[in-house]
Design a protein around this motif. Structure first.
Motif, PDB file in Angstrom:
ATOM      1  N   GLN A  79       1.007  -1.227  -0.078  1.00  0.00           N
ATOM      2  CA  GLN A  79       0.056  -0.033  -0.153  1.00  0.00           C
ATOM      3  C   GLN A  79       0.863   1.259  -0.095  1.00  0.00           C
ATOM      4  OE1 GLN A  79      -3.159   1.525  -0.708  1.00  0.00           O
ATOM      5  NE2 GLN A  79      -3.740  -0.348   0.103  1.00  0.00           N
TER       6      GLN A  79
ATOM      7  N   GLN B 285      -2.035  -3.142  -2.758  1.00  0.00           N
ATOM      8  CA  GLN B 285      -2.892  -2.485  -3.544  1.00  0.00           C
ATOM      9  C   GLN B 285      -2.734  -3.213  -5.114  1.00  0.00           C
ATOM     10  OE1 GLN B 285      -1.579   1.705  -3.405  1.00  0.00           O
ATOM     11  NE2 GLN B 285       0.240   1.196  -4.639  1.00  0.00           N
TER      12      GLN B 285
ATOM     13  N   ASN C 106      -6.755   0.215   5.721  1.00  0.00           N
ATOM     14  CA  ASN C 106      -6.949  -0.121   4.287  1.00  0.00           C
ATOM     15  C   ASN C 106      -5.995  -1.368   4.204  1.00  0.00           C
ATOM     16  OD1 ASN C 106      -4.643   1.231   4.848  1.00  0.00           O
ATOM     17  ND2 ASN C 106      -4.292   2.472   2.897  1.00  0.00           N
ATOM     18  N   ASP C 107      -6.118  -2.053   2.975  1.00  0.00           N
ATOM     19  CA  ASP C 107      -5.347  -3.174   2.730  1.00  0.00           C
ATOM     20  C   ASP C 107      -4.005  -3.056   2.592  1.00  0.00           C
ATOM     21  OD1 ASP C 107      -7.842  -4.396   2.298  1.00  0.00           O
ATOM     22  OD2 ASP C 107      -7.906  -4.137   0.329  1.00  0.00           O
TER      23      ASP C 107
ATOM     24  N   GLN D 104      -0.962   4.366   3.815  1.00  0.00           N
ATOM     25  CA  GLN D 104      -1.802   3.694   4.905  1.00  0.00           C
ATOM     26  C   GLN D 104      -2.390   4.564   5.855  1.00  0.00           C
ATOM     27  OE1 GLN D 104       0.999   0.685   6.480  1.00  0.00           O
ATOM     28  NE2 GLN D 104       2.136   1.904   7.512  1.00  0.00           N
TER      29      GLN D 104
END
Length: 264
Positions: free
Chosen positions: A217, A245, A241-242, A220
């Motif tokens: 990512q 990406q 968030n993951d 983040q």
């Protein structure tokens, strides 16, 4: 990097109205036998007293520093579970750790018990992978290949390096009889990816090092919490968030970190 430079510029603008000073607290023991730790900084400190006079609030402080040193563990969560799904088993790990610290800060102390500050620093996550896999460079989505089991691989470490930019809200108790305080800090932790690194070590190929984004990512974010006494405490951070990406198979894989911290 632009975000980093902009943040540092804002930090120094905040202290430009006051004369910069070197802040150094020598390790010593008070009458009760409590020991202070060494702290070094350049700028205006968040001290109890100002030139021998009681501080008038609100007041600003900031500059270069070396504090909020975190060391702890990282844990991957896959759609809320600590058990990785079948398609993400290649990310399973033996050990995972987190390390970080702040190098600059600017804040406003509103009362003796409450302050807000923005800081900048660095953070690393280390995953010692179980499987003999190599993440491919410059490939989207995240792709890997199996390594030769006959090569005798004994180390496979994936590292992410981030510039961290936390915004903190800190509460502290009144001074206790020994002069110390209980502290609680919370806020938003953000991070800009600087690099990803995979290190391999095997009998056949020796030490190998690969640098790439590995679809980590690029930005983040998530909440964090610190609780402590004096300059020592515990921390927890959860990135909302993951972790990767542009990689549909890794959607829902997120990073939770927790451990001990030195400095508030």
């Amino acid at each position: 990097m632009k975000l980093f430079l902009t943040s540092l510029f804002a930090l120094f603008i905040g202290i430009s109205s006051s004369t910069a000073q070197v802040i150094y607290k020598k390790e010593s023991k008070d009458s009760l036998g409590n020991t202070d730790i060494v702290s070094v900084g350049i700028g205006k400190g968040d001290s109890e007293m100002d030139n021998g006079e009681v501080i008038v609030y609100p007041r600003t402080y900031g500059g270069l520093t070396f504090t909020r040193i975190d060391w702890g563990f990282s844990r991957l969560m896959d759609d809320g579970s600590f058990t990785l799904s079948d398609e993400n088993q290649f990310l399973s790990y033996k050990k995972a750790s987190n390390f970080g610290f702040d190098i600059a800060q600017f804040g406003v102390r509103f009362t003796d018990n409450f302050k807000i500050y923005l800081s900048a620093g660095f953070e690393w996550n280390y995953w010692r992978l179980k499987q003999n896999v190599q993440l491919l460079e410059d490939v989207k989505p995240l792709t890997y290949e199996q390594l030769d089991e006959q090569a005798g691989y004994e180390k496979n470490i994936l590292t992410s390096t981030y510039l961290r930019l936390p915004l903190s809200f800190e509460l502290r108790s009144r001074q206790l009889q020994n002069g110390k305080r209980f502290k609680l800090a919370f806020g938003a932790m953000t991070g800009v990816l600087l690099k990803g690194t995979q290190r391999l070590k095997s009998d056949k190929n020796g030490k190998q090092k690969f640098k790439d984004g590995f679809n980590l990512q690029s930005f983040q974010y998530g909440p964090f919490l610190r609780v402590g006494y004096d300059n020592y405490g515990l921390f927890a951070k959860y990135y909302m968030n993951d972790m990767f990406q542009d990689s549909p198979q890794q959607e829902g894989v997120r990073n939770l970190t927790f451990g001990v911290t030195l400095g508030f």
